[in-house]
Design a protein around this motif. Structure first.
Motif, PDB file in Angstrom:
ATOM      1  N   THR A  65       0.837  -1.206   0.000  1.00 17.52           N
ATOM      2  CA  THR A  65       0.000   0.000   0.000  1.00 17.52           C
ATOM      3  C   THR A  65       0.869   1.253   0.000  1.00 17.52           C
ATOM      4  OG1 THR A  65      -1.720  -1.203   1.171  1.00 17.52           O
ATOM      5  CG2 THR A  65      -1.860   1.186   1.222  1.00 17.52           C
ATOM      6  N   ALA A  66       1.980   1.219   0.745  1.00 16.61           N
ATOM      7  CA  ALA A  66       2.884   2.372   0.763  1.00 16.61           C
ATOM      8  C   ALA A  66       3.417   2.645  -0.639  1.00 16.61           C
ATOM      9  CB  ALA A  66       4.037   2.111   1.736  1.00 16.61           C
ATOM     10  N   LEU A  67       3.813   1.596  -1.339  1.00 18.23           N
ATOM     11  CA  LEU A  67       4.317   1.760  -2.701  1.00 18.23           C
ATOM     12  C   LEU A  67       3.247   2.360  -3.608  1.00 18.23           C
ATOM     13  CD1 LEU A  67       6.661   1.329  -4.634  1.00 18.23           C
ATOM     14  CD2 LEU A  67       5.792  -0.973  -5.048  1.00 18.23           C
ATOM     15  N   HIS A  68       2.010   1.894  -3.439  1.00 22.56           N
ATOM     16  CA  HIS A  68       0.892   2.435  -4.227  1.00 22.56           C
ATOM     17  C   HIS A  68       0.766   3.942  -4.010  1.00 22.56           C
ATOM     18  CE1 HIS A  68      -3.151   3.019  -5.824  1.00 22.56           C
ATOM     19  NE2 HIS A  68      -3.469   3.557  -4.668  1.00 22.56           N
ATOM     20  N   TRP A  69       0.750   4.385  -2.748  1.00 25.29           N
ATOM     21  CA  TRP A  69       0.591   5.813  -2.455  1.00 25.29           C
ATOM     22  C   TRP A  69       1.801   6.611  -2.920  1.00 25.29           C
ATOM     23  CZ3 TRP A  69      -4.037   7.058  -2.233  1.00 25.29           C
ATOM     24  CH2 TRP A  69      -4.982   6.357  -1.483  1.00 25.29           C
ATOM     25  N   TYR A  70       2.996   6.061  -2.758  1.00 24.36           N
ATOM     26  CA  TYR A  70       4.198   6.762  -3.213  1.00 24.36           C
ATOM     27  C   TYR A  70       4.192   6.938  -4.728  1.00 24.36           C
ATOM     28  CZ  TYR A  70       6.310   6.214   1.433  1.00 24.36           C
ATOM     29  OH  TYR A  70       6.582   6.282   2.764  1.00 24.36           O
ATOM     30  N   GLU A  71       3.766   5.920  -5.450  1.00 26.19           N
ATOM     31  CA  GLU A  71       3.717   6.035  -6.914  1.00 26.19           C
ATOM     32  C   GLU A  71       2.696   7.081  -7.352  1.00 26.19           C
ATOM     33  OE1 GLU A  71       3.023   2.008  -8.055  1.00 26.19           O
ATOM     34  OE2 GLU A  71       5.173   1.537  -8.158  1.00 26.19           O
ATOM     35  N   ARG A  72       1.541   7.108  -6.694  1.00 26.91           N
ATOM     36  CA  ARG A  72       0.545   8.138  -7.015  1.00 26.91           C
ATOM     37  C   ARG A  72       1.063   9.523  -6.676  1.00 26.91           C
ATOM     38  NH1 ARG A  72      -5.424   6.754  -5.379  1.00 26.91           N
ATOM     39  NH2 ARG A  72      -5.692   8.677  -6.536  1.00 26.91           N
ATOM     40  N   SER A  73       1.791   9.631  -5.565  1.00 28.23           N
ATOM     41  CA  SER A  73       2.379  10.908  -5.185  1.00 28.23           C
ATOM     42  C   SER A  73       3.423  11.345  -6.207  1.00 28.23           C
ATOM     43  CB  SER A  73       3.018  10.782  -3.806  1.00 28.23           C
ATOM     44  OG  SER A  73       3.674  11.956  -3.448  1.00 28.23           O
ATOM     45  N   LEU A  74       4.181  10.396  -6.703  1.00 30.21           N
ATOM     46  CA  LEU A  74       5.226  10.704  -7.680  1.00 30.21           C
ATOM     47  C   LEU A  74       4.642  11.310  -8.957  1.00 30.21           C
ATOM     48  CD1 LEU A  74       8.261  10.497  -8.006  1.00 30.21           C
ATOM     49  CD2 LEU A  74       7.949   8.232  -8.982  1.00 30.21           C
ATOM     50  N   THR A  75       3.457  10.857  -9.358  1.00 26.62           N
ATOM     51  CA  THR A  75       2.836  11.435 -10.557  1.00 26.62           C
ATOM     52  C   THR A  75       2.465  12.901 -10.323  1.00 26.62           C
ATOM     53  OG1 THR A  75       0.605  10.720  -9.954  1.00 26.62           O
ATOM     54  CG2 THR A  75       1.907   9.221 -11.315  1.00 26.62           C
ATOM     55  N   ARG A  76       2.093  13.264  -9.084  1.00 26.00           N
ATOM     56  CA  ARG A  76       1.778  14.671  -8.789  1.00 26.00           C
ATOM     57  C   ARG A  76       3.053  15.496  -8.718  1.00 26.00           C
ATOM     58  NH1 ARG A  76      -2.239  11.731  -8.365  1.00 26.00           N
ATOM     59  NH2 ARG A  76      -4.314  12.435  -7.906  1.00 26.00           N
ATOM     60  N   TYR A  77       4.104  14.932  -8.109  1.00 30.46           N
ATOM     61  CA  TYR A  77       5.352  15.670  -7.938  1.00 30.46           C
ATOM     62  C   TYR A  77       6.091  15.880  -9.249  1.00 30.46           C
ATOM     63  CZ  TYR A  77       5.443  15.478  -2.809  1.00 30.46           C
ATOM     64  OH  TYR A  77       5.177  15.671  -1.489  1.00 30.46           O
ATOM     65  N   THR A  78       5.863  15.045 -10.237  1.00 32.39           N
ATOM     66  CA  THR A  78       6.579  15.165 -11.493  1.00 32.39           C
ATOM     67  C   THR A  78       6.402  16.557 -12.086  1.00 32.39           C
ATOM     68  OG1 THR A  78       6.335  12.809 -11.889  1.00 32.39           O
ATOM     69  CG2 THR A  78       6.861  14.160 -13.785  1.00 32.39           C
ATOM     70  N   SER A  79       5.221  17.111 -11.943  1.00 29.88           N
ATOM     71  CA  SER A  79       4.985  18.462 -12.464  1.00 29.88           C
ATOM     72  C   SER A  79       5.371  19.541 -11.460  1.00 29.88           C
ATOM     73  CB  SER A  79       3.516  18.619 -12.848  1.00 29.88           C
ATOM     74  OG  SER A  79       2.713  18.494 -11.696  1.00 29.88           O
TER      75      SER A  79
END
Length: 110
Positions: A65-79
């Motif tokens: 679950t942590a990996l799931h949330w981190y990956e979703r966060s990474l898509t927001r941080y990319t911009s």
């Protein structure tokens, strides 16, 4: 129709033209929400909130679950910016591998 009735009509017509389309939620979301979030830096805020959810899951030992949330966060941080992307990428690399039996996405995620 008297002068007062005509004045009321011409006053209410532009108001109705502006407000009636905003009554539709899809139009309201596309016109107001996207511009508002872009102007306020909401992508960074959303990324930080999702990262905190990942931290919480990691603290519970639920690495999937942590990996799931981190990956979703990474898509927001990319911009949003490189320092956040670098920090989060390091955090993802340091995660232990998730259990095969553990679900990858949280049950209440949308």
């Amino acid at each position: 129709m008297g002068a007062i009735g005509l004045w009321s009509f011409w006053l209410l017509l532009p108001l109705a033209i502006v407000l009636l389309p905003l009554n539709l939620s899809s139009v309201r979301r596309s016109l107001l929400s996207a511009a508002e979030f872009e102007a306020t830096g909401a992508a960074h805020w959303q990324g930080r909130v999702l990262e905190m959810l990942g931290e919480s899951a990691e603290g519970r030992g639920d690495t999937g679950t942590a990996l799931h949330w981190y990956e979703r966060s990474l898509t927001r941080y990319t911009s949003a910016g490189a320092p956040d992307v670098d920090r989060l990428t390091r955090r993802i690399r340091q995660l232990p591998p998730p259990d095969a039996a553990a679900p990858r996405t949280p049950p209440d995620s949308s």
